[in-house]
Enzyme design. Structure first.
Site, PDB file in Angstrom:
ATOM      1  N   GLY A  30      28.075  -2.824  15.921  1.00 45.69           N
ATOM      2  CA  GLY A  30      28.443  -3.784  14.914  1.00 45.69           C
ATOM      3  C   GLY A  30      28.617  -4.838  15.825  1.00 45.69           C
ATOM      4  CE1 TYR A  54      19.287  -9.446  16.141  1.00 47.00           C
ATOM      5  CE2 TYR A  54      20.623  -8.811  14.451  1.00 47.00           C
ATOM      6  CZ  TYR A  54      20.454  -8.905  15.862  1.00 47.00           C
ATOM      7  OH  TYR A  54      21.011  -8.122  16.636  1.00 47.00           O
ATOM      8  CG  ASP A  82      10.414 -15.077  28.360  1.00 49.41           C
ATOM      9  OD1 ASP A  82      10.260 -14.250  27.241  1.00 49.41           O
ATOM     10  OD2 ASP A  82      10.187 -16.340  27.924  1.00 49.41           O
ATOM     11  CG  PHE A 132      24.611 -11.724  18.946  1.00 47.90           C
ATOM     12  CD1 PHE A 132      23.114 -11.286  19.002  1.00 47.90           C
ATOM     13  CD2 PHE A 132      24.825 -11.892  17.659  1.00 47.90           C
ATOM     14  CE1 PHE A 132      22.540 -10.903  17.979  1.00 47.90           C
ATOM     15  CE2 PHE A 132      24.333 -11.630  16.351  1.00 47.90           C
ATOM     16  CZ  PHE A 132      23.093 -11.071  16.716  1.00 47.90           C
TER      17      PHE A 132
END
Ligand code: NDP
Ligand code: 8X3
Length: 256
Positions: free
Chosen positions: A188, A157, A64, A194
């Site tokens: 892009g 983000y 992590d 995601f």
């Protein structure tokens, strides 16, 4: 061109999407892989698959990147031969939600900043000194079109990816007097996990992100990463932006 045969490549976030496909592409080229992410069962299966398919030597372990202690301990525990990392792909990252800033969830902000910015820093702080010592290495940071543009609801983000862009530029300056190269690959729209992660498992909402156009695949981006890594030593691809043909900017796309 630099061959990837027997080069040691460390990939963060190798359990899905771009990181997973980067592992496959580098394995195909004969690299040895250090595969990390939190979901280590997927990493184990990936490692087995790559051994069968390409005879790939790899090590994998859960990592992590948000934990500085874990990053330092686990990377330092690598056998000496595996610490000779030739390519570091700083890929682990995520987006959570698309709320307006004043309605944002603090817990989401923390996770994005801790993963995308601090995680990248922790891994880099551990690995880059090894590269400097060996006078050899290449850091490839996965930023985004969101590192250059901001869109509604993208606030934190986009800020993390702008930070990655700044960190790439800072690394390039700080390492300019060494043979260590630093590249940024800035995609892009790529259809991976995601958007499913961003919308907390809502696959239908995730699908709408790519509706009416042909997004990039993880493999498209993996090939771009490989391109950066295989340039001759005097060439540094400082920044590589890659978008679907149907995408002109973060906000402008040709949807049928
Ligand atoms: P995915 O969700 O498919 O993959 C993200 C990867 O990051 C997973 O392997 C996940 O593994 C890992 N990850 C997330 N949090 C952590 C953590 N705390 N520690 C370690 N690993 C973590 O998304 P993508 O492949 O699309 O994203 C990869 C990178 O590309 C990200 O940095 C993203 O910002 C960037 N990007 C993506 C674009 C897109 O449109 N998809 C466009 C531009 C950039 P696990 O959950 O097992 O830990
Ligand atoms: C991911 C691409 O446009 O969803 O970084 O921010 S975007």
């Amino acid at each position: 061109m630099i061959s990837m045969k027997d080069k040691i490549v460390l990939i963060t976030g190798a359990s899905a999407g771009i990181g997973y496909d980067t592992a496959v592409v580098f394995a195909r080229e004969g690299a040895k892989l250090i595969l990390t992410a939190r979901r280590d069962q997927i990493l184990k299966k990936l490692a087995e698959k790559l051994t069968k398919q390409y005879n790939t030597e790899s090590v994998c372990f859960p990592l992590d990147v948000r934990s500085q202690q874990e990053v330092e301990q686990k990377l330092n525990a690598l056998p000496a031969a595996w610490k000779k990392i030739d390519v570091l792909v700083n890929n682990a990252g995520l987006s959570l939600g698309m709320n307006k800033l004043h309605e944002g969830e603090l817990i989401d902000w923390e996770e994005m900043i801790d993963t995308n910015v601090k995680g990248l820093l922790y891994v880099s702080r551990t690995v880059i000194p090894w590269m400097v010592k060996r006078n050899k290495g290449h850091v490839i940071n996965i930023s985004s079109i969101a590192g250059h543009e901001v869109y509604p609801g993208g606030n934190v983000y986009c800020a993390t990816k702008h930070a990655v862009d700044a960190l790439t530029k800072g690394m390039q300056m700080d390492l300019v007097d060494t043979p260590v190269r630093v590249s940024s690959v800035d995609p892009g729209m790529v259809e991976t996990e995601f958007s499913i992660v961003r919308f907390r498992g809502d696959k239908n909402r995730a699908k709408t992100v790519y509706q009416g156009l042909k997004p990039l695949t993880g493999e498209d981006v993996a090939e771009a990463i490989l391109f950066c890594a295989t340039r001759p030593p005097h060439v540094n691809v400082s920044q590589l932006r890659i978008v679907p043909k149907d995408q002109a900017s973060a906000m402008v796309a040709n949807r049928k």
